[in-house]
Design a protein around this motif. Structure first.
Motif, PDB file in Angstrom:
ATOM      1  N   UNK A   7       0.833  -1.203   0.000  1.00 29.92           N
ATOM      2  CA  UNK A   7       0.000   0.000   0.000  1.00 29.92           C
ATOM      3  C   UNK A   7       0.871   1.258   0.000  1.00 29.92           C
ATOM      4  N   UNK A   8       1.956   1.228   0.767  1.00 27.25           N
ATOM      5  CA  UNK A   8       2.865   2.368   0.796  1.00 27.25           C
ATOM      6  C   UNK A   8       3.511   2.571  -0.570  1.00 27.25           C
ATOM      7  N   UNK A   9       3.925   1.448  -1.185  1.00 26.32           N
ATOM      8  CA  UNK A   9       4.531   1.532  -2.515  1.00 26.32           C
ATOM      9  C   UNK A   9       3.551   2.087  -3.535  1.00 26.32           C
ATOM     10  N   UNK A  10       2.311   1.618  -3.477  1.00 25.67           N
ATOM     11  CA  UNK A  10       1.289   2.103  -4.406  1.00 25.67           C
ATOM     12  C   UNK A  10       1.035   3.597  -4.206  1.00 25.67           C
ATOM     13  N   UNK A  14       1.668   6.639  -6.940  1.00 31.01           N
ATOM     14  CA  UNK A  14       0.646   7.619  -7.318  1.00 31.01           C
ATOM     15  C   UNK A  14       1.181   9.045  -7.142  1.00 31.01           C
ATOM     16  N   UNK A  15       1.843   9.303  -6.027  1.00 27.58           N
ATOM     17  CA  UNK A  15       2.384  10.640  -5.781  1.00 27.58           C
ATOM     18  C   UNK A  15       3.455  11.006  -6.807  1.00 27.58           C
ATOM     19  N   UNK A  16       4.329  10.048  -7.117  1.00 23.25           N
ATOM     20  CA  UNK A  16       5.360  10.331  -8.119  1.00 23.25           C
ATOM     21  C   UNK A  16       4.744  10.555  -9.492  1.00 23.25           C
ATOM     22  N   UNK A  17       3.658   9.851  -9.789  1.00 22.56           N
ATOM     23  CA  UNK A  17       2.976  10.053 -11.073  1.00 22.56           C
ATOM     24  C   UNK A  17       2.401  11.458 -11.168  1.00 22.56           C
TER      25      UNK A  17
END
Length: 281
Positions: A7-10, A14-17
């Motif tokens: 979940x943290x990776x996802x 999303x934030x980097x996107x």
């Protein structure tokens, strides 16, 4: 635990996107023809009226904007070389002037050192608008207004690189310095053989940050340069007309590439230099 990590990776993806999305959008717009680009974003960028349409991928991709920019825009290359003539002397001067100054502030105790360091910090956080008039008068007195030196000389004596390199030099263990002096090394030898290699991450981070600042500078050339043939690349984009918006996007991509490549090359050094954690005994 694994589910939490996923979940943290996802969330990070999303934030980097979101952060990279404007760059993807700019790259897509640079591959559009003039007609398609005006049809999609003309309402915002060209004042054509109506509504702007969001399109991530071009319907009819073309390299025509890059061809026009790189083959039919001599003004672009003039400003590109102007940026090179201004930025690289500034970086070289910052190293030649800033490294000895940072070494003295970090490794020597002398009267007025704290006051001098405070003055450096004040000048570092002071915006250009505050010193614009005084800087203009000084450059006019030296008769170097409207020349490359009007940007080079103030840039060389920028205090921010000194601040970064001072933190890097201060992190070198005293034991290494004392051992070198016991072995007969002079102060200059200690500086060149121990100081510079040990503080290399801080020095490289100062160079990278200095390049990013000087490469994208706008206010200083607008204030100190009146001749258009002396303008740097950062002033090329504001002078592109609305009917060449696709060329503007292409120029943005090309202008961004040197900074991106330099950042990717020195990312590890940049992180170490900003952290300025130093070495422990």
């Amino acid at each position: 635990m694994k589910r939490k990590n996923r979940m943290i990776t996802a969330g990070l993806v999303v934030l980097s996107s979101v952060i990279w999305f404007p760059l993807f959008f700019m790259a897509a717009q640079s591959l559009m023809g003039s007609t398609e680009l005006i049809k999609n974003t003309g309402a915002v960028l060209a004042g054509t009226g109506g509504k702007a349409r969001f399109t991530l991928l071009p319907q009819f991709p073309t390299l025509a904007p890059y061809v026009e920019l790189l083959l039919d825009s001599p003004g672009f290359f003039v400003m590109f070389w102007n940026s090179c003539k201004q930025v690289f002397p500034i970086l070289l001067g910052q190293l030649l002037i800033g490294m000895p100054a940072a070494w003295a502030l970090a490794r020597y105790k002398f009267r007025g050192r704290n006051v001098l360091m405070l003055l450096y910090m004040i000048l570092m956080i002071m915006p250009f608008q505050v010193t614009m008039v005084s800087g203009y008068l000084v450059l006019k007195k030296f008769q170097i207004l409207d020349t490359h030196f009007a940007l080079i000389l103030p840039g060389i004596f920028n205090t921010f690189p000194v601040f970064i390199m001072t933190k890097a030099f201060a992190g070198i263990p005293d034991s290494l310095m004392d051992a070198a002096r016991i072995d007969g090394a002079g102060e200059f030898r200690v500086f060149t053989s121990i100081g510079i290699p040990m503080a290399l991450p801080g020095i490289i981070s100062a160079v990278i940050l200095g390049f990013l600042e000087c490469w994208n500078v706008i206010e200083q050339p607008m204030t100190f340069l009146k001749t258009k043939n002396l303008w740097p690349l950062s002033l090329y984009l504001p002078n592109i007309t609305a009917d060449k918006m696709n060329v503007s996007f292409a120029a943005s991509i090309v202008m961004m590439l040197p900074a991106v490549f330099l950042f990717l090359w020195g990312q590890a050094y940049l992180e170490q230099g900003i952290a300025a954690s130093g070495l422990k005994e």
